[in-house]
Write an enzyme that holds these catalytic residues in place. Structure first.
Site, PDB file in Angstrom:
ATOM      1  N   ARG A   1       0.844  -1.202   0.000  1.00  0.00           N
ATOM      2  CA  ARG A   1       0.000   0.000   0.000  1.00  0.00           C
ATOM      3  C   ARG A   1       0.872   1.243   0.000  1.00  0.00           C
ATOM      4  O   ARG A   1       1.914   1.270   0.636  1.00  0.00           O
ATOM      5  CB  ARG A   1      -0.862   0.028   1.278  1.00  0.00           C
TER       6      ARG A   1
ATOM      7  N   SER B   1       7.311  -5.256   6.474  1.00  0.00           N
ATOM      8  CA  SER B   1       6.784  -6.321   7.333  1.00  0.00           C
ATOM      9  C   SER B   1       7.634  -7.589   7.297  1.00  0.00           C
ATOM     10  O   SER B   1       7.135  -8.686   7.009  1.00  0.00           O
ATOM     11  CB  SER B   1       5.350  -6.644   6.898  1.00  0.00           C
TER      12      SER B   1
ATOM     13  N   ASP C   1       5.415  -3.527  10.603  1.00  0.00           N
ATOM     14  CA  ASP C   1       3.979  -3.198  10.555  1.00  0.00           C
ATOM     15  C   ASP C   1       3.329  -3.285  11.937  1.00  0.00           C
ATOM     16  O   ASP C   1       2.349  -2.602  12.229  1.00  0.00           O
ATOM     17  CB  ASP C   1       3.236  -4.044   9.530  1.00  0.00           C
TER      18      ASP C   1
HETATM   19  N1  LIG Z   1     -11.781 -13.733   4.256  1.00  0.00           N
HETATM   20  C1  LIG Z   1     -10.662 -14.130   4.845  1.00  0.00           C
HETATM   21  N2  LIG Z   1     -10.687 -15.124   5.760  1.00  0.00           N
HETATM   22  C2  LIG Z   1      -9.544 -15.543   6.355  1.00  0.00           C
HETATM   23  N3  LIG Z   1      -8.324 -15.029   6.097  1.00  0.00           N
HETATM   24  C3  LIG Z   1      -8.261 -14.024   5.206  1.00  0.00           C
HETATM   25  C4  LIG Z   1      -9.394 -13.519   4.532  1.00  0.00           C
HETATM   26  N4  LIG Z   1      -8.985 -12.526   3.692  1.00  0.00           N
HETATM   27  C5  LIG Z   1      -7.639 -12.431   3.830  1.00  0.00           C
HETATM   28  N5  LIG Z   1      -7.211 -13.323   4.740  1.00  0.00           N
HETATM   29  C6  LIG Z   1      -5.830 -13.550   5.139  1.00  0.00           C
HETATM   30  O1  LIG Z   1      -5.196 -12.292   5.315  1.00  0.00           O
HETATM   31  C7  LIG Z   1      -3.979 -12.254   4.572  1.00  0.00           C
HETATM   32  C8  LIG Z   1      -3.744 -10.836   4.065  1.00  0.00           C
HETATM   33  O2  LIG Z   1      -3.530 -10.068   5.212  1.00  0.00           O
HETATM   34  P1  LIG Z   1      -3.373  -8.485   5.065  1.00  0.00           P
HETATM   35  O3  LIG Z   1      -3.082  -7.991   6.419  1.00  0.00           O
HETATM   36  O4  LIG Z   1      -4.541  -7.974   4.327  1.00  0.00           O
HETATM   37  O5  LIG Z   1      -2.144  -8.317   4.091  1.00  0.00           O
HETATM   38  P2  LIG Z   1      -0.583  -8.446   4.432  1.00  0.00           P
HETATM   39  O6  LIG Z   1      -0.415  -9.778   5.070  1.00  0.00           O
HETATM   40  O7  LIG Z   1       0.062  -8.359   3.099  1.00  0.00           O
HETATM   41  O8  LIG Z   1      -0.258  -7.312   5.342  1.00  0.00           O
HETATM   42  C9  LIG Z   1      -4.163 -13.215   3.435  1.00  0.00           C
HETATM   43  O9  LIG Z   1      -2.895 -13.787   3.090  1.00  0.00           O
HETATM   44  C10 LIG Z   1      -5.081 -14.272   4.016  1.00  0.00           C
HETATM   45  O10 LIG Z   1      -4.312 -15.312   4.586  1.00  0.00           O
HETATM   46  O1  LIG Z   2       1.414  -7.977   7.660  1.00  0.00           O
HETATM   47  P1  LIG Z   2       1.985  -9.317   7.310  1.00  0.00           P
HETATM   48  O2  LIG Z   2       2.515  -9.373   5.951  1.00  0.00           O
HETATM   49  O3  LIG Z   2       1.046 -10.421   7.631  1.00  0.00           O
HETATM   50  O4  LIG Z   2       3.279  -9.478   8.274  1.00  0.00           O
HETATM   51  C1  LIG Z   2       3.163  -9.863   9.610  1.00  0.00           C
HETATM   52  C2  LIG Z   2       4.534 -10.343  10.078  1.00  0.00           C
HETATM   53  O5  LIG Z   2       4.983 -11.360   9.187  1.00  0.00           O
HETATM   54  C3  LIG Z   2       6.227 -11.938   9.604  1.00  0.00           C
HETATM   55  O6  LIG Z   2       6.561 -12.972   8.732  1.00  0.00           O
HETATM   56  C4  LIG Z   2       7.329 -10.893   9.628  1.00  0.00           C
HETATM   57  O7  LIG Z   2       8.556 -11.460  10.066  1.00  0.00           O
HETATM   58  C5  LIG Z   2       6.934  -9.743  10.536  1.00  0.00           C
HETATM   59  O8  LIG Z   2       7.904  -8.712  10.482  1.00  0.00           O
HETATM   60  C6  LIG Z   2       5.568  -9.191  10.135  1.00  0.00           C
HETATM   61  O9  LIG Z   2       5.175  -8.218  11.077  1.00  0.00           O
END
Ligand SMILES: Nc1ncnc2c1ncn2[C@@H]1O[C@H](COP(=O)(O)OP(=O)(O)O)[C@@H](O)[C@H]1O
Ligand SMILES: O=P(O)(O)OC[C@H]1O[C@@H](O)[C@H](O)[C@@H](O)[C@@H]1O
Length: 513
Positions: free
Chosen positions: A110, A179, A232
């Protein structure tokens, strides 16, 4: 051969065929009946291996506290990195001006901008753009990754419109939420320790990710200073604290999982710098790498770990986070197909494809209230190409989803209680779990409220997972203490938090009126 003989021969042949057919069907029924017994045995064995009784969770809580102390004592003292964030001042609400953030997660990336108006106006305007990270970028070159990020930022800056403006003398500055495990060397520098989740770009390990980003921004003609580099979880904590001073902990349950919390600076033996004026420091635990002999790990988990891009690493994360829950369920279904002929004699080929079953599919199945479990029918058909199943089979599949989600959620709950115990916010002095921490409550002290800022797509979008998690916290600390703990969804807090930390560590000082 006489007519009679022919008739007898035909009759014998028919009888033989009938016998063979009968034997086949009996044998198939036997196989199927045997399959059900074997299937039940596989599920029962998996359920037992995943069990998280309160006694086991308590052991995990205590292990987490021990590992936290060890990680704070010396770098390498624990599998928990306990990374010093260099964030010793959280947002005050006075932040002012236009600030940008980049938020690189495990699935999504983002870019956002926030116009802050100080104490009175607070957040005046915000805008963001989210893009999925192409899997090839996760395993490509270091330069391609940072150019991908900088290019997205460049086009976002170019779209800066009404409602966003720099204050006189202000230069565009940025909070970079990264992250992944970074050894922070200052508020705006740090080297990548290792990749996690689906990323595996060897040449980035050991590099200063801010330098890499600034180089890519230069190549993309983006004139912006990186004022803060934050994990994050730290961004989420900062975003939460901006709204509420009771926020002391932040937990991400998204593609990966991690937690951070506000630690007393005098409780960090490995901290060699001057004690921060605030007396506290945010610690990025990197709890995904937590291990304990008490973790309910099964052979399914071991197989998933062996097949991952980071074997023998992030064991706790692989049992609780969104990237992995779906694949754990898939592996159990694969075992049922291979060893109990669950989907008939042949194993459906797509059952063998890693990560083909995603956690959103699992939560959709888990939320299904329809009498014939329509979601299971849909997922079997769309994900695995399996066209037929019985209601009994679908109930077994639902059961496997429940086992995997409940275990993950309860382990995450134990992790949170471990943090609360470490900072003396678990009501320890009044609960019946002995083991007082160095700053537990005096019996007479008015018990403070503690807010845990939660974020991540798994936590946000999986209600049953949330319920199991909250329930485990109540079981562990008791109803009375739990009344002083709030797990609050702080959606996309890490992005806002990163802009706030950029503002609170900005080189720009608003000209006094
Ligand atoms: N409807 C859902 N039910 C359960 N898990 C979900 C759902 N939507 C997304 N997720 C989980 O959330 C993860 C994405 O998390 P998010 O915090 O949005 O992004 P990031 O991990 O890149 O920070 C996806 O990889 C998936 O595992
Ligand atoms: O926001 P995401 O992608 O689910 O990341 C959560 C965590 O994922 C872990 O794998 C990283 O080592 C951490 O630094 C991070 O905070």
């Amino acid at each position: 051969m006489g007519k009679a003989a022919v008739t007898i021969t035909i009759a014998c042949a028919a009888a033989t065929c009938a016998a063979v057919a009968a034997a086949f069907f009996v044998n198939r029924r036997l196989r199927q009946r045997t399959s059900w017994k074997r299937a039940q045995c596989i599920v029962d064995e998996f359920r037992g291996g995943c069990s998280t009784p309160l006694s086991r969770l308590r052991q995990i809580v205590d292990n987490m506290v021990v590992e936290m102390h060890a990680g704070l004592a010396i770098d390498g003292g624990s599998k928990l990195k306990m990374v010093l964030s260099y964030v010793d001042n959280l947002p005050t609400g006075n932040e002012e001006g236009l600030f940008y953030a980049l938020d690189l997660g495990g699935t999504n990336f983002r870019v956002l901008r926030v116009q802050m108006g100080g104490k009175e106006k607070r957040i005046m305007n915000q805008e963001y753009k989210e893009v999925s990270i192409p899997p090839k970028v996760m395993v490509g070159s270091n330069e391609d990754l940072f150019d991908f990020i900088a290019t997205e930022l460049a086009s976002f800056v170019a779209s800066e419109g009404e409602g966003f403006f720099l204050l006189p003398g202000q230069q565009r500055e940025l909070g970079f939420t990264f992250s992944f495990p970074v050894k922070q060397t200052s508020i705006n520098s740090g080297t990548l320790m290792k990749w996690t989740k689906g990323f595996a770009i060897a040449e980035t390990v050991g590099k200063d990710v801010v330098e890499e980003l600034q180089g890519a921004m230069h190549r993309s003609n983006v004139d912006m200073r990186v004022a803060a580099l934050v994990n994050d979880t730290v961004g989420t904590l900062a975003g939460g604290r901006y709204e509420d001073d009771d926020v002391m902990v932040a937990v991400i349950l998204g593609t990966g999982s991690n937690a951070c919390y506000v630690e007393r600076a005098d409780a960090i033996p490995k901290w060699r710098g001057p004690l921060p004026a605030s007396g506290s420091m945010v610690i990025n635990m990197e709890w995904g790498s937590f291990t304990s002999a008490h973790l309910p790990k099964t052979e399914v988990d071991d197989a998933l770990d062996a097949d991952s891009v980071n074997p023998c690493d992030q064991i706790f994360e692989k049992m609780i986070s969104g990237m992995y829950l779906g694949d754990i369920v898939r592996r159990v279904l694969w075992k049922l197909a291979a060893e109990a002929a669950f989907f008939g004699g042949k194993v459906p080929s797509r059952l063998e494809v890693p990560f083909i079953l995603r956690t959103p599919d699992v939560s959709a199945i888990h939320a299904d209230q329809s009498p014939d479990l329509k979601e299971v029918i849909r997922v079997l058909r769309v994900v695995f190409g399996i066209q037929s199943s019985t209601l009994q089979m679908r109930k077994v599949i639902m059961d496997v989803c429940d086992i995997v989600a409940e275990r993950g959620a309860r382990l995450a709950g134990a992790g949170i209680v471990g943090i609360l115990k470490k900072i003396g916010r678990d009501g320890g002095s009044l609960a019946n779990n002995g083991g007082l921490e160095n700053h537990s409550y005096a019996a007479t002290e008015e018990r403070k409220k503690t807010v845990v800022a939660m974020d991540g797509g798994l936590y946000e979008h999986y209600p049953k997972f949330r319920e199991y998690l909250k329930q485990s916290v109540v079981e562990l600390i008791g109803k009375e203490a739990a009344e002083h703990i709030e797990l609050r969804l702080s959606k996309d807090g890490s992005g806002i938090g990163a802009t706030l930390l950029a503002a609170s560590h900005s080189s720009f000082v608003a000209e006094q009126e």
